[in-house]
Design an enzyme around this catalytic site. Structure first.
Site, mmCIF file in Angstrom:
data_model
loop_
_atom_site.group_PDB
_atom_site.id
_atom_site.type_symbol
_atom_site.label_atom_id
_atom_site.label_comp_id
_atom_site.label_asym_id
_atom_site.label_seq_id
_atom_site.Cartn_x
_atom_site.Cartn_y
_atom_site.Cartn_z
ATOM 1 N N HIS A 192 -3.265 -82.513 40.871
ATOM 2 C CA HIS A 192 -4.237 -82.703 39.794
ATOM 3 C C HIS A 192 -4.650 -81.348 39.255
ATOM 4 O O HIS A 192 -5.162 -80.498 39.986
ATOM 5 C CB HIS A 192 -5.453 -83.491 40.294
ATOM 6 N N GLU A 195 -8.109 -79.320 39.781
ATOM 7 C CA GLU A 195 -8.622 -79.097 41.134
ATOM 8 C C GLU A 195 -8.160 -77.731 41.626
ATOM 9 O O GLU A 195 -7.339 -77.604 42.535
ATOM 10 C CB GLU A 195 -8.168 -80.259 42.039
ATOM 11 N N ARG A 247 -6.427 -83.332 34.027
ATOM 12 C CA ARG A 247 -6.067 -83.813 35.366
ATOM 13 C C ARG A 247 -4.570 -84.111 35.506
ATOM 14 O O ARG A 247 -3.952 -83.813 36.532
ATOM 15 C CB ARG A 247 -6.863 -85.106 35.622
ATOM 16 N N HIS A 317 -6.433 -81.920 47.615
ATOM 17 C CA HIS A 317 -7.125 -82.266 46.365
ATOM 18 C C HIS A 317 -8.566 -81.758 46.449
ATOM 19 O O HIS A 317 -8.986 -81.198 47.455
ATOM 20 C CB HIS A 317 -7.181 -83.792 46.201
ATOM 21 N N GLU A 391 -9.412 -83.978 50.650
ATOM 22 C CA GLU A 391 -10.270 -83.671 49.498
ATOM 23 C C GLU A 391 -11.177 -82.525 49.919
ATOM 24 O O GLU A 391 -12.049 -82.689 50.767
ATOM 25 C CB GLU A 391 -11.122 -84.891 49.114
HETATM 26 ZN ZN LIG Z 1 -6.961 -84.994 43.004
#
Ligand SMILES: [Zn+2]
Length: 429
Positions: A192, A195, A247, A317, A391
């Site tokens: 993404h 990020e 994104r 992420h 994440e």
């Molecule tokens: Zn992501």
């Protein structure tokens, strides 16, 4: 003659206009001046529908929380809409706080880029331009991988496993002590585009494994590493030049004015199911079919011949501080979920010791169902034992616009996690 005259006249008269226009072929940079990050307390179905309507009308961009069971939603009120959005929330009795007063200010102070002189000085001294004090462009990241391969030829090699839609290379660094028949770990970042902390953490891990080898020789001896720091280079570059909050990748979608495919909905396992969309204008557009995108198909093409040797797949992420394992496509668990959970808990303990608390759990139950994710494909098709999505920081204070001085503390957590996973892979029968 006439054309020459018009051109000359325009040069005089239009000079001020030309200054305002970006260079040919380049889009103007998107400004987020006046945009505000709000944290909303979404307590009822009615509240939820209101926020969805605001999103549908293009007044807010949802950053997190709307599809989870929790009541906290991070929503960016877009430029020109912030006052109206807040009035509407107040009149509907939805409580909120303003987390970021002006997103453009936050973007401006997020990444203090060193001057060209400082960069050249660094390059002269260290042989590359990489630091973990600022976020870097793709060319600097790739230059760093090339530098490592040249400097440590017995340990490192670089390979482009494919090219992005716009022709940028997908560069993988292999780190290997050279033992035959070693097990392998795949690590990636930057799927993404916005990020930014993800490629920064992945390159930090690379730096530790290679340039600080003595401290991590167990991890390097035990397994082969395949590391792709920027899965989505077209999107990543676009976030630097044009739109900080992009994104997806940068595909032109047929029959649509909207660009981009969400690469983490494009993997070919349970493709097109819950938590993905067939609408190219959404942020979770799954593409025309599984692996329709060159970036995702390059990964499957590279890993498929290695089925059986790749024992861990770790994809970074942001944000939210979660340590997630399959399945993502629905609220069901793989047969060996207890083992995935055990390692996840061990890793999050190490992350906490390194700095921050991360929540461990399966993707769909901890967050929300999202099909076509890379970790589901790794587990379901590539038969990877330990498939995890991490994440990274933070928990919403800055969200995607995490200032560069958080790179090193966040990266220490990522390194702690990856070392636990390497230990577990080394121990497998
Ligand atoms: Zn992501």
């Amino acid at each position: 003659m006439r054309a020459w005259y018009l051109a000359a006249a325009c040069l005089a008269a239009c000079a001020h206009l030309l200054l305002l226009l970006p260079a040919a072929g380049q889009e103007a940079r998107v400004s987020y001046q006046g945009a505000q990050l709000l944290r909303l307390a979404v307590l009822s179905e009615e509240d939820r529908r209101l926020v969805e309507a605001l999103e549908g009308d293009g007044d807010v961009q949802i950053w997190s929380g709307l599809h989870q069971n929790g009541s906290e939603v991070d929503a960016l009120a877009l430029p020109g809409s912030a006052e109206r959005v807040k009035e509407l929330l107040e009149s509907s009795n939805v409580t909120y706080s303003v987390v970021i007063e002006d997103l453009e200010d936050a973007i401006r102070s997020e990444n203090p880029v060193p001057s060209e002189e400082e960069m050249q000085e660094l390059e002269g001294r260290k042989g590359h331009r990489m630091t973990w004090y600022s976020y870097h462009r793709m060319a600097e990241v790739h230059g760093y991988l090339e530098y490592l391969a040249q400097t440590y030829p017995k340990l490192c090699s670089v390979q482009a496993i494919g090219t992005s839609g716009q022709g940028r290379p997908l560069k993988v660094l292999k780190i290997s002590s050279g033992k035959p028949n070693s097990r392998a770990i795949w690590v990636d970042g930057g799927i993404h585009a916005r990020e930014w902390i993800s490629p920064a953490v992945v390159t930090y891990i690379i730096n530790e494994l290679v340039e600080n080898y003595e401290s991590h020789s167990d991890a390097v001896q035990a397994v082969d590493w395949y590391i792709l720091p920027i899965v989505n280079p077209d999107g990543y570059e676009y976030t630097h030049t044009t739109n900080r909050l992009w994104r997806k990748n940068r595909r032109s979608n047929a029959d649509s004015r909207c660009m981009g495919v969400d690469l983490n909905r494009n993997f070919g396992y349970k493709w097109g199911g819950k938590g993905s969309s067939r609408d190219p204008c959404t942020e979770i557009y799954a593409g025309q079919y599984g692996f329709s995108e060159p970036e995702t198909s390059a990964i499957s093409g590279f890993l498929t011949p290695k089925i059986g040797t790749v024992k861990a797949y770790v994809t970074f992420h942001s944000y939210g501080q979660y340590f997630l394992y399959p399945w993502g496509y629905d609220r069901v668990l793989p047969p060996d979920y207890k083992e995935l959970d055990r390692v996840a808990r061990k890793a999050t303990q190490a992350m906490q010791a390194a700095g921050s608390y991360y929540t461990a759990g399966s993707s769909a139950t901890t967050l929300y169902p999202a099909s076509g994710g890379s970790d589901d494909w790794a587990k379901g098709v590539a038969k990877v034992k330990y498939a995890y999505t991490i994440e990274l920081r933070d928990k919403g204070r800055y969200g995607f616009i995490l200032p560069a001085n958080y790179i090193i503390p966040t990266a220490k957590e990522g390194l702690a996690a990856i070392k636990i996973i390497a230990q577990e892979v080394a121990r497998l029968k």
